[in-house]
Design a protein around this motif. Structure first.
Motif, PDB file in Angstrom:
ATOM      1  N   ARG A 106      -6.645 -15.939 -11.782  1.00 53.17           N
ATOM      2  CA  ARG A 106      -6.598 -17.309 -11.285  1.00 53.17           C
ATOM      3  C   ARG A 106      -5.207 -17.624 -10.744  1.00 53.17           C
ATOM      4  N   GLU A 107      -5.123 -18.661  -9.925  1.00 53.53           N
ATOM      5  CA  GLU A 107      -3.846 -19.063  -9.348  1.00 53.53           C
ATOM      6  C   GLU A 107      -2.894 -19.498 -10.460  1.00 53.53           C
ATOM      7  N   LEU A 108      -1.692 -18.928 -10.453  1.00 51.49           N
ATOM      8  CA  LEU A 108      -0.688 -19.223 -11.467  1.00 51.49           C
ATOM      9  C   LEU A 108       0.668 -19.371 -10.800  1.00 51.49           C
ATOM     10  N   LEU A 109       1.575 -20.081 -11.456  1.00 43.16           N
ATOM     11  CA  LEU A 109       2.980 -20.083 -11.078  1.00 43.16           C
ATOM     12  C   LEU A 109       3.712 -19.331 -12.181  1.00 43.16           C
ATOM     13  N   VAL A 110       4.182 -18.117 -11.872  1.00 45.61           N
ATOM     14  CA  VAL A 110       4.774 -17.245 -12.884  1.00 45.61           C
ATOM     15  C   VAL A 110       6.295 -17.277 -12.764  1.00 45.61           C
ATOM     16  N   ILE A 111       6.938 -17.641 -13.862  1.00 44.34           N
ATOM     17  CA  ILE A 111       8.387 -17.799 -13.912  1.00 44.34           C
ATOM     18  C   ILE A 111       8.936 -16.852 -14.973  1.00 44.34           C
ATOM     19  N   ALA A 112      10.016 -16.165 -14.660  1.00 41.65           N
ATOM     20  CA  ALA A 112      10.674 -15.289 -15.630  1.00 41.65           C
ATOM     21  C   ALA A 112      12.017 -15.878 -16.024  1.00 41.65           C
ATOM     22  N   ASP A 113      12.427 -15.651 -17.271  1.00 44.56           N
ATOM     23  CA  ASP A 113      13.768 -16.106 -17.647  1.00 44.56           C
ATOM     24  C   ASP A 113      14.829 -15.278 -16.928  1.00 44.56           C
ATOM     25  N   ASP A 114      14.506 -14.029 -16.582  1.00 48.73           N
ATOM     26  CA  ASP A 114      15.387 -13.173 -15.785  1.00 48.73           C
ATOM     27  C   ASP A 114      14.493 -12.352 -14.860  1.00 48.73           C
ATOM     28  N   ALA A 115      14.433 -12.720 -13.579  1.00 50.59           N
ATOM     29  CA  ALA A 115      13.489 -12.093 -12.649  1.00 50.59           C
ATOM     30  C   ALA A 115      13.806 -10.621 -12.424  1.00 50.59           C
ATOM     31  N   LEU A 116      15.091 -10.275 -12.281  1.00 54.57           N
ATOM     32  CA  LEU A 116      15.455  -8.876 -12.068  1.00 54.57           C
ATOM     33  C   LEU A 116      15.070  -8.036 -13.273  1.00 54.57           C
ATOM     34  N   GLN A 117      15.355  -8.550 -14.477  1.00 53.56           N
ATOM     35  CA  GLN A 117      14.968  -7.844 -15.694  1.00 53.56           C
ATOM     36  C   GLN A 117      13.459  -7.645 -15.741  1.00 53.56           C
ATOM     37  N   ALA A 118      12.710  -8.694 -15.400  1.00 51.46           N
ATOM     38  CA  ALA A 118      11.251  -8.617 -15.430  1.00 51.46           C
ATOM     39  C   ALA A 118      10.735  -7.554 -14.470  1.00 51.46           C
ATOM     40  N   ARG A 119      11.265  -7.546 -13.252  1.00 55.19           N
ATOM     41  CA  ARG A 119      10.778  -6.589 -12.252  1.00 55.19           C
ATOM     42  C   ARG A 119      11.131  -5.159 -12.639  1.00 55.19           C
ATOM     43  N   GLN A 120      12.292  -4.956 -13.242  1.00 57.00           N
ATOM     44  CA  GLN A 120      12.656  -3.613 -13.696  1.00 57.00           C
ATOM     45  C   GLN A 120      11.726  -3.143 -14.812  1.00 57.00           C
ATOM     46  N   MET A 121      11.352  -4.044 -15.707  1.00 61.22           N
ATOM     47  CA  MET A 121      10.447  -3.677 -16.792  1.00 61.22           C
ATOM     48  C   MET A 121       9.048  -3.389 -16.262  1.00 61.22           C
ATOM     49  N   ILE A 122       8.622  -4.135 -15.242  1.00 57.13           N
ATOM     50  CA  ILE A 122       7.327  -3.866 -14.617  1.00 57.13           C
ATOM     51  C   ILE A 122       7.337  -2.487 -13.961  1.00 57.13           C
ATOM     52  N   GLU A 123       8.406  -2.182 -13.214  1.00 52.60           N
ATOM     53  CA  GLU A 123       8.514  -0.883 -12.536  1.00 52.60           C
ATOM     54  C   GLU A 123       8.541   0.269 -13.535  1.00 52.60           C
ATOM     55  N   ALA A 124       9.125   0.033 -14.711  1.00 47.59           N
ATOM     56  CA  ALA A 124       9.209   1.080 -15.736  1.00 47.59           C
ATOM     57  C   ALA A 124       7.923   1.208 -16.543  1.00 47.59           C
ATOM     58  N   GLY A 125       6.950   0.326 -16.285  1.00 46.32           N
ATOM     59  CA  GLY A 125       5.686   0.382 -17.001  1.00 46.32           C
ATOM     60  C   GLY A 125       5.728  -0.201 -18.394  1.00 46.32           C
ATOM     61  N   ARG A 126       6.790  -0.945 -18.719  1.00 49.14           N
ATOM     62  CA  ARG A 126       6.906  -1.510 -20.061  1.00 49.14           C
ATOM     63  C   ARG A 126       6.137  -2.813 -20.207  1.00 49.14           C
ATOM     64  N   VAL A 127       5.844  -3.472 -19.094  1.00 49.55           N
ATOM     65  CA  VAL A 127       5.033  -4.688 -19.103  1.00 49.55           C
ATOM     66  C   VAL A 127       4.074  -4.616 -17.921  1.00 49.55           C
ATOM     67  N   PRO A 128       2.942  -5.330 -17.973  1.00 47.52           N
ATOM     68  CA  PRO A 128       1.967  -5.242 -16.884  1.00 47.52           C
ATOM     69  C   PRO A 128       2.500  -5.854 -15.595  1.00 47.52           C
ATOM     70  N   GLY A 129       2.085  -5.281 -14.484  1.00 45.62           N
ATOM     71  CA  GLY A 129       2.517  -5.782 -13.187  1.00 45.62           C
ATOM     72  C   GLY A 129       1.458  -6.585 -12.471  1.00 45.62           C
ATOM     73  N   VAL A 130       0.456  -7.058 -13.203  1.00 46.25           N
ATOM     74  CA  VAL A 130      -0.650  -7.779 -12.568  1.00 46.25           C
ATOM     75  C   VAL A 130      -0.299  -9.232 -12.282  1.00 46.25           C
ATOM     76  N   PHE A 131       0.838  -9.701 -12.797  1.00 45.91           N
ATOM     77  CA  PHE A 131       1.260 -11.079 -12.570  1.00 45.91           C
ATOM     78  C   PHE A 131       2.595 -11.064 -11.827  1.00 45.91           C
ATOM     79  N   PRO A 132       2.588 -11.133 -10.505  1.00 36.76           N
ATOM     80  CA  PRO A 132       3.847 -11.111  -9.752  1.00 36.76           C
ATOM     81  C   PRO A 132       4.744 -12.288 -10.137  1.00 36.76           C
ATOM     82  N   ILE A 133       6.051 -12.035 -10.171  1.00 37.70           N
ATOM     83  CA  ILE A 133       7.018 -13.069 -10.529  1.00 37.70           C
ATOM     84  C   ILE A 133       7.281 -13.948  -9.306  1.00 37.70           C
TER      85      ILE A 133
END
Length: 311
Positions: free
Chosen positions: A234-261
């Motif tokens: 569903r449509e969401l507004l996804v906010i990260a406390d640290d966007a760069l940290q979040a994207r690095q963790m997604i790329e490393a497979g440590r968190v799911p990447g199904v919710f773009p920041i």
């Protein structure tokens, strides 16, 4: 140099809501380029032992900061108890003078609560009467205390893999005059909350079982468990406390990447406008961990202590 442990911080009487303002300013400073921080770096051994570190500089405040966390992850060591301890050091950057060392668990435990409060100040529905907890452990209790101080809560919903944990949270809420609906079905719990806090412990490797489609259209979801138990389109507004940290963790497979920041929280606090407009959509706060937030907390604790000694 001042040294503080969890007991010393508790003795100051500092609440999570007292740290929301200083941390908001730190997040905005990071977004504006006034504070320089590095994403967390992690070393993980086959034994499950890990070490995490990050650091930053805030020249306008004449401060430098280091954060370290050492622990044992239960995931590679089945049946072992997860444990961790963190330490932070705050310096005056102009002369490299150490000002404060903090050790214990308070900083890492309270940071997610402070982030939730900041997001709630900006994105929670106008009338918050119910909070839902998916996971009923320490984070649920800390969030309950903080959100009770912010909103006139009439009830909470609780779902946990452990019925005993849900009952313990219900007893904790009852002592504060708040009734609890214990939900065997997580869908019932998610649908009930104006704010939803998910904090499934040991969430790494857990198959998603929560649907974003269950959220109210104007709900705020604070995912302390980094969205690992969640799925949905569903449509969401996804906010990260640290966007760069979040994207690095997604790329490393440590968190799911199904919710773009979509945004970093600090950018929105600094004046950035949300990119998604139109029909109301749930706001999701994703907690990968944030050096700027810890930096703001440490600076605030040092200032609060200094003011207390001047009285």
């Amino acid at each position: 140099m001042l040294v503080m442990d969890d007991a010393a911080i508790a003795a100051l009487g500092v609440r999570a809501i007292d740290l929301a303002g200083p941390v908001s300013r730190a997040l905005a400073a990071h977004a504006l380029g006034e504070m320089l921080v590095e994403p967390k770096r992690m070393q993980l051994a086959a034994s499950g032992a890990y070490a995490i570190g990050t650091h930053g500089l805030w020249q306008e405040q004449d401060r430098a900061f280091f954060h370290n966390l050492v622990g044992l992850d239960r995931e590679p060591v089945k049946g072992a108890r997860s444990t961790y301890r963190s330490a932070q050091v705050l310096f005056r950057s102009s002369d490299a003078m150490p000002l404060l060392t903090i050790h214990g668990n308070m900083m890492s435990s309270v940071l997610p609560v402070v982030m939730t409060l900041i997001a709630a100040q900006k994105f929670a529905p106008q009338s918050v009467e119910a909070v839902s907890f998916i996971g009923a452990g320490l984070q649920a209790r800390l969030h309950l205390d903080a959100l009770t101080a912010m909103f006139p809560l009439k009830r909470i919903f609780s779902h946990s893999r452990s019925r005993n944990s849900s009952q313990a949270l219900a007893d904790y809420a009852a002592a504060r005059g708040i009734p609890t609906v214990i939900c065997d079905d997580p869908q019932e719990a998610v649908r009930g909350g104006d704010i939803v806090v998910s904090s499934i412990s040991e969430s790494f490797g857990v198959e998603p079982f929560l649907e974003t489609g269950w959220l109210k259209p104007d709900a705020l979801l604070s995912s302390v468990d980094m969205l690992r138990p969640w799925r949905g389109a569903r449509e969401l507004l996804v906010i990260a406390d640290d966007a760069l940290q979040a994207r690095q963790m997604i790329e490393a497979g440590r968190v799911p990447g199904v919710f773009p920041i979509d945004h970093e929280l600090g950018g929105l606090l600094a004046g950035e406008k949300p990119s998604r407009k139109g029909e109301p959509a749930p706001v999701v706060l994703f907690h990968p961990g944030c050096c700027a937030g810890l930096f703001g907390m440490a600076s605030a604790l040092h200032e609060i202590h200094e003011l207390s000694t001047e009285r």
